[in-house]
Design an enzyme around this catalytic site. Structure first.
Site, PDB file in Angstrom:
ATOM      1  N   CYS A  45       0.831  -1.254   0.122  1.00  0.00           N
ATOM      2  CA  CYS A  45       0.013   0.062  -0.084  1.00  0.00           C
ATOM      3  C   CYS A  45       0.810   1.282  -0.158  1.00  0.00           C
ATOM      4  O   CYS A  45       0.439   2.434  -0.730  1.00  0.00           O
ATOM      5  CB  CYS A  45      -0.939   0.235   1.054  1.00  0.00           C
ATOM      6  SG  CYS A  45      -1.917  -1.438   1.261  1.00  0.00           S
TER       7      CYS A  45
HETATM    8  C1  BEZ Z   1       0.534  -4.618   1.796  1.00  0.00           C
HETATM    9  O1  BEZ Z   1       0.349  -3.773   1.442  1.00  0.00           O
HETATM   10  O2  BEZ Z   1       1.920  -4.980   1.713  1.00  0.00           O
HETATM   11  C2  BEZ Z   1      -0.234  -5.591   2.710  1.00  0.00           C
HETATM   12  C3  BEZ Z   1      -1.521  -5.050   3.245  1.00  0.00           C
HETATM   13  C4  BEZ Z   1      -2.388  -6.117   3.897  1.00  0.00           C
HETATM   14  C5  BEZ Z   1      -1.954  -7.496   4.202  1.00  0.00           C
HETATM   15  C6  BEZ Z   1      -0.764  -7.698   3.871  1.00  0.00           C
HETATM   16  C7  BEZ Z   1       0.362  -6.788   3.142  1.00  0.00           C
END
Ligand code: BEZ
Length: 211
Positions: A45
């Site tokens: 994200c």
């Molecule tokens: C990420 O953005 O890397 C992520 C988001 C939710 C769960 C696992 C990873």
């Protein structure tokens, strides 16, 4: 019931990192993109939000307002934004909705319990100037989105909203388009005076119409 293409984008009033937003008022007469992030302070994200901040002028050029959502509070988002700016070498330039009670996430069916029962998936909704949903994408948490593809989709959607054309596989802005199947052959030459290339009665190409 899940949202579908052609449905009106449901309205909401929510706190965001740029103050309270009423979605429909905020969209005004422009296009919009609403895209979800599973959680603050997560790696994929972080890269996605930095990428979109760098592409913001591309969305502006297309008259598309950008709105992100993550199921944490606005206060949490403000802390996370410092990390995004630091690690992605950017300055955040669009709002993130605070949705700890998952009001918007539920309204837009962004939580898929068999994937994760508390975090959202990576949803993308592209909304037209008529406030109708034009495109929906759903990615899992582990796959960061390709925002060049999202801009490409917006180019295709905005062309199709103005002209009777569709865009072929892997099309990018500037390449030939396909005459919409709703155009009768006897009308095609009048509608596209620069020329229609007929490959099959149902497969007719034209240069990309000028906006
Ligand atoms: C990420 O953005 O890397 C992520 C988001 C939710 C769960 C696992 C990873």
């Amino acid at each position: 019931m899940a949202l579908r293409l052609g449905d009106e984008a449901p309205n909401f009033t929510v706190p965001t990192t740029a103050g309270t937003i009423n979605f429909h008022d905020w969209l005004g007469t422009g296009w919009g993109i609403l895209f979800s992030h599973p959680k603050d302070y997560t790696p994929v994200c972080t890269t996605e939000l930095g990428t979109v901040a760098k592409l913001k002028s591309e969305f502006d050029r297309r008259n598309v307002r950008v709105l992100a959502i993550s199921v944490d509070s606005v206060e949490s988002h403000h802390g996370w934004i410092k990390d995004i700016d630091e690690t992605q070498n950017t300055t955040m330039n669009f709002p993130i909705i605070g949705d700890p009670d998952r009001k918007v996430a539920s309204l837009y069916d962004m939580i898929h319990p068999n994937a994760d029962d508390t975090l959202t998936v990576r949803s993308v909704f592209i909304i037209g100037a008529d406030r109708k949903i034009k495109l929906i994408l759903t990615y899992p948490a582990s796959t960061g989105r390709n925002f060049a593809e999202i801009l490409r989709c917006i180019d295709s959607l905005q062309l199709a909203a103005k002209h009777k054309v569709a865009t072929p596989a892997n099309w990018v802005c500037g390449e030939d388009c396909i005459v919409s199947t709703t155009v009768k052959d006897e009308d095609a030459d009048r509608l596209f005076p620069e020329g229609v290339r007929r490959v099959k009665p149902y497969l007719r190409y034209v240069a990309q119409p000028k906006s």
